[in-house]
Design a protein around this motif. Structure first.
Motif, PDB file in Angstrom:
ATOM      1  N   GLU A 104       1.973  -6.694 -11.825  1.00 17.17           N
ATOM      2  CA  GLU A 104       2.574  -7.753 -11.021  1.00 17.17           C
ATOM      3  C   GLU A 104       1.632  -8.232  -9.921  1.00 17.17           C
ATOM      4  OE1 GLU A 104       4.534  -3.789  -9.685  1.00 17.17           O
ATOM      5  OE2 GLU A 104       3.847  -4.738 -11.554  1.00 17.17           O
ATOM      6  N   ILE A 105       0.793  -7.320  -9.407  1.00 20.22           N
ATOM      7  CA  ILE A 105      -0.192  -7.726  -8.392  1.00 20.22           C
ATOM      8  C   ILE A 105      -1.262  -8.615  -9.022  1.00 20.22           C
ATOM      9  CG2 ILE A 105      -2.069  -6.869  -6.923  1.00 20.22           C
ATOM     10  CD1 ILE A 105      -0.332  -4.487  -6.220  1.00 20.22           C
ATOM     11  N   LEU A 106      -1.719  -8.259 -10.220  1.00 19.21           N
ATOM     12  CA  LEU A 106      -2.749  -9.046 -10.880  1.00 19.21           C
ATOM     13  C   LEU A 106      -2.239 -10.432 -11.259  1.00 19.21           C
ATOM     14  CD1 LEU A 106      -4.285  -6.314 -13.223  1.00 19.21           C
ATOM     15  CD2 LEU A 106      -5.148  -7.117 -11.022  1.00 19.21           C
ATOM     16  N   ARG A 107      -0.963 -10.529 -11.541  1.00 20.84           N
ATOM     17  CA  ARG A 107      -0.390 -11.817 -11.940  1.00 20.84           C
ATOM     18  C   ARG A 107      -0.016 -12.692 -10.763  1.00 20.84           C
ATOM     19  NH1 ARG A 107       3.678  -9.357 -16.564  1.00 20.84           N
ATOM     20  NH2 ARG A 107       2.217  -9.428 -18.327  1.00 20.84           N
ATOM     21  N   ASP A 108       0.285 -12.071  -9.632  1.00 22.81           N
ATOM     22  CA  ASP A 108       0.775 -12.830  -8.473  1.00 22.81           C
ATOM     23  C   ASP A 108       0.151 -12.275  -7.203  1.00 22.81           C
ATOM     24  OD1 ASP A 108       2.129 -14.267  -6.558  1.00 22.81           O
ATOM     25  OD2 ASP A 108       4.130 -13.497  -7.066  1.00 22.81           O
ATOM     26  N   LYS A 109      -0.978 -12.848  -6.802  1.00 26.58           N
ATOM     27  CA  LYS A 109      -1.708 -12.343  -5.634  1.00 26.58           C
ATOM     28  C   LYS A 109      -0.930 -12.527  -4.331  1.00 26.58           C
ATOM     29  CE  LYS A 109      -5.405 -11.229  -8.044  1.00 26.58           C
ATOM     30  NZ  LYS A 109      -5.068 -11.832  -9.354  1.00 26.58           N
ATOM     31  N   SER A 110       0.091 -13.363  -4.333  1.00 30.97           N
ATOM     32  CA  SER A 110       0.881 -13.528  -3.112  1.00 30.97           C
ATOM     33  C   SER A 110       1.600 -12.232  -2.741  1.00 30.97           C
ATOM     34  CB  SER A 110       1.903 -14.656  -3.273  1.00 30.97           C
ATOM     35  OG  SER A 110       2.919 -14.303  -4.187  1.00 30.97           O
ATOM     36  N   LEU A 111       1.751 -11.317  -3.708  1.00 35.41           N
ATOM     37  CA  LEU A 111       2.378 -10.019  -3.416  1.00 35.41           C
ATOM     38  C   LEU A 111       1.541  -9.195  -2.448  1.00 35.41           C
ATOM     39  CD1 LEU A 111       3.686  -8.960  -6.953  1.00 35.41           C
ATOM     40  CD2 LEU A 111       4.998  -9.902  -5.045  1.00 35.41           C
ATOM     41  N   LEU A 112       0.241  -9.518  -2.343  1.00 33.87           N
ATOM     42  CA  LEU A 112      -0.622  -8.769  -1.428  1.00 33.87           C
ATOM     43  C   LEU A 112      -0.281  -9.052   0.029  1.00 33.87           C
ATOM     44  CD1 LEU A 112      -4.004  -9.306  -3.308  1.00 33.87           C
ATOM     45  CD2 LEU A 112      -2.628  -7.222  -3.249  1.00 33.87           C
ATOM     46  N   LYS A 113       0.540 -10.076   0.263  1.00 35.21           N
ATOM     47  CA  LYS A 113       0.975 -10.388   1.624  1.00 35.21           C
ATOM     48  C   LYS A 113       2.235  -9.611   1.998  1.00 35.21           C
ATOM     49  CE  LYS A 113      -0.944 -15.080   1.396  1.00 35.21           C
ATOM     50  NZ  LYS A 113      -0.641 -16.530   1.479  1.00 35.21           N
ATOM     51  N   ARG A 114       2.740  -8.829   1.050  1.00 35.76           N
ATOM     52  CA  ARG A 114       3.931  -8.027   1.283  1.00 35.76           C
ATOM     53  C   ARG A 114       3.553  -6.541   1.246  1.00 35.76           C
ATOM     54  NH1 ARG A 114       7.770 -10.906  -3.287  1.00 35.76           N
ATOM     55  NH2 ARG A 114       7.250 -13.082  -2.762  1.00 35.76           N
ATOM     56  N   PRO A 115       4.403  -5.685   1.774  1.00 36.26           N
ATOM     57  CA  PRO A 115       4.102  -4.240   1.706  1.00 36.26           C
ATOM     58  C   PRO A 115       4.009  -3.766   0.255  1.00 36.26           C
ATOM     59  CG  PRO A 115       5.856  -4.682   3.286  1.00 36.26           C
ATOM     60  CD  PRO A 115       5.622  -5.962   2.547  1.00 36.26           C
ATOM     61  N   ARG A 116       3.075  -2.858  -0.015  1.00 36.11           N
ATOM     62  CA  ARG A 116       2.977  -2.261  -1.342  1.00 36.11           C
ATOM     63  C   ARG A 116       4.239  -1.433  -1.601  1.00 36.11           C
ATOM     64  NH1 ARG A 116      -2.600  -2.792  -2.731  1.00 36.11           N
ATOM     65  NH2 ARG A 116      -3.196  -4.538  -1.382  1.00 36.11           N
ATOM     66  N   THR A 117       4.610  -1.374  -2.856  1.00 36.01           N
ATOM     67  CA  THR A 117       5.820  -0.648  -3.217  1.00 36.01           C
ATOM     68  C   THR A 117       5.477   0.706  -3.839  1.00 36.01           C
ATOM     69  OG1 THR A 117       5.943  -1.528  -5.468  1.00 36.01           O
ATOM     70  CG2 THR A 117       6.930  -2.863  -3.702  1.00 36.01           C
ATOM     71  N   ILE A 118       6.469   1.585  -3.876  1.00 42.19           N
ATOM     72  CA  ILE A 118       6.298   2.879  -4.518  1.00 42.19           C
ATOM     73  C   ILE A 118       5.975   2.695  -5.996  1.00 42.19           C
ATOM     74  CG2 ILE A 118       7.486   5.002  -5.211  1.00 42.19           C
ATOM     75  CD1 ILE A 118       6.656   4.990  -2.312  1.00 42.19           C
ATOM     76  N   ALA A 119       6.615   1.729  -6.625  1.00 39.65           N
ATOM     77  CA  ALA A 119       6.378   1.485  -8.051  1.00 39.65           C
ATOM     78  C   ALA A 119       4.939   1.085  -8.316  1.00 39.65           C
ATOM     79  CB  ALA A 119       7.327   0.413  -8.568  1.00 39.65           C
ATOM     80  N   GLN A 120       4.353   0.290  -7.422  1.00 40.27           N
ATOM     81  CA  GLN A 120       2.949  -0.110  -7.588  1.00 40.27           C
ATOM     82  C   GLN A 120       2.031   1.092  -7.416  1.00 40.27           C
ATOM     83  OE1 GLN A 120       2.869  -3.209  -4.639  1.00 40.27           O
ATOM     84  NE2 GLN A 120       3.929  -4.671  -5.964  1.00 40.27           N
ATOM     85  N   SER A 121       2.350   1.965  -6.465  1.00 39.71           N
ATOM     86  CA  SER A 121       1.557   3.175  -6.267  1.00 39.71           C
ATOM     87  C   SER A 121       1.669   4.105  -7.468  1.00 39.71           C
ATOM     88  CB  SER A 121       2.006   3.911  -4.999  1.00 39.71           C
ATOM     89  OG  SER A 121       1.686   3.190  -3.840  1.00 39.71           O
ATOM     90  N   ARG A 122       2.856   4.219  -8.009  1.00 38.65           N
ATOM     91  CA  ARG A 122       3.055   5.075  -9.174  1.00 38.65           C
ATOM     92  C   ARG A 122       2.195   4.619 -10.345  1.00 38.65           C
ATOM     93  NH1 ARG A 122       9.726   5.631  -9.122  1.00 38.65           N
ATOM     94  NH2 ARG A 122       9.829   7.179  -7.437  1.00 38.65           N
ATOM     95  N   PHE A 123       2.133   3.324 -10.544  1.00 35.49           N
ATOM     96  CA  PHE A 123       1.328   2.790 -11.649  1.00 35.49           C
ATOM     97  C   PHE A 123      -0.145   3.134 -11.448  1.00 35.49           C
ATOM     98  CE2 PHE A 123      -1.213  -0.345 -13.831  1.00 35.49           C
ATOM     99  CZ  PHE A 123      -0.556  -0.542 -15.040  1.00 35.49           C
ATOM    100  N   SER A 124      -0.679   2.842 -10.270  1.00 35.32           N
ATOM    101  CA  SER A 124      -2.108   3.041 -10.017  1.00 35.32           C
ATOM    102  C   SER A 124      -2.485   4.517  -9.999  1.00 35.32           C
ATOM    103  CB  SER A 124      -2.505   2.376  -8.697  1.00 35.32           C
ATOM    104  OG  SER A 124      -2.311   0.974  -8.760  1.00 35.32           O
ATOM    105  N   ALA A 125      -1.646   5.351  -9.408  1.00 40.56           N
ATOM    106  CA  ALA A 125      -1.927   6.792  -9.393  1.00 40.56           C
ATOM    107  C   ALA A 125      -1.942   7.340 -10.819  1.00 40.56           C
ATOM    108  CB  ALA A 125      -0.899   7.524  -8.547  1.00 40.56           C
ATOM    109  N   ALA A 126      -1.039   6.833 -11.667  1.00 40.01           N
ATOM    110  CA  ALA A 126      -1.001   7.278 -13.061  1.00 40.01           C
ATOM    111  C   ALA A 126      -2.258   6.850 -13.811  1.00 40.01           C
ATOM    112  CB  ALA A 126       0.242   6.732 -13.757  1.00 40.01           C
TER     113      ALA A 126
END
Length: 237
Positions: A104-126
């Motif tokens: 979702e971050i790669l598809r929509d860079k506007s998300l970088l203006k919002r706090p990162r979510t636990i779900a995004q961290s889970r994906f990257s850590a995995a």
């Protein structure tokens, strides 16, 4: 004004272990896949400790995580981390590492203006955990071309497209060396990665908690004691 940074010796970046068995043994000659798995657990525990302190990793470049021969990990380049204070104040970062970022971050860079979510961290850590366990292979890298005629892209392109070769019913395949490593994981680890990278690709809520991934790696370590082939950094079947 300046700041003091602790100097460490005997540590290597995770990425220096990528590239197969020879690369791992070049850095740590006595290591088996058990050592890699212990490193994954130390990495996941540190991520969990940070999250409990309301600190979120943003730059998941494997060069920013280091390990020594005793599986002790160090995180560096931490100026890009987000701090989410209990009072609601959030100190944000626009930094991200495309190869390991949530789709979702790669598809929509506007998300970088919002706090990162636990779900995004889970994906990257995995992603980082998978790369360690697979001697550098990326969970969105596949061999040849997909059944729909699309060819291998960069990890970033494949994440956006959802081209993950793990599990059944995929339209792309692992190469032989990566498949052998994958096949000697446990079913629980398979399910953890497939759930996060395939089921959780378009549905962040399905990505498994880091605690569950850690438990799956712990079980993998126990199984290594029963089946020595699981210890191999380059199993031949």
């Amino acid at each position: 004004k300046g700041y003091a940074m602790m100097r460490v010796q005997g540590y290597v970046p995770f990425k220096s272990l990528f590239g197969g068995k020879a690369r791992v043994l070049q850095k740590f000659p006595s290591w088996t896949r058990r050592d890699i798995a212990e490193t994954v657990r130390a990495f996941l525990h540190t991520v969990m400790d940070l999250e409990r302190s309301h600190v979120v990793v943003c730059d998941w470049n494997a060069d920013n995580f280091m390990v020594n021969a005793n599986h002790e990990v160090m995180f560096i380049d931490t100026d890009s981390y987000e701090i989410h204070e209990r009072g609601g104040i959030k100190h944000l970062s626009a930094m991200y590492f495309a190869e390991n970022a949530a789709p979702e971050i790669l598809r929509d860079k506007s998300l970088l203006k919002r706090p990162r979510t636990i779900a995004q961290s889970r994906f990257s850590a995995a992603v980082v955990a998978y790369q360690l366990l697979m001697c550098g292979a990326h969970p969105y890298s596949f061999a040849g071309e997909a059944r729909d005629g699309t060819f291998v892209g960069t990890p970033e392109q494949n994440i956006i497209a959802g081209k993950c070769p793990l599990g059944r019913g995929t339209d792309c395949q692992l190469n032989e060396i990566t498949y052998n490593l994958w096949s000697w994981m446990t079913g629980r680890l398979h399910n953890a990665f497939v759930t996060t990278f395939r089921d959780g690709h378009g549905n962040p809520g399905k990505r498994i908690p880091i605690e569950e991934l850690d438990a799956a790696v712990a079980q993998f370590i126990r199984e290594m004691g029963r089946e020595p082939m699981r210890l191999e950094l380059a199993p031949d079947k």
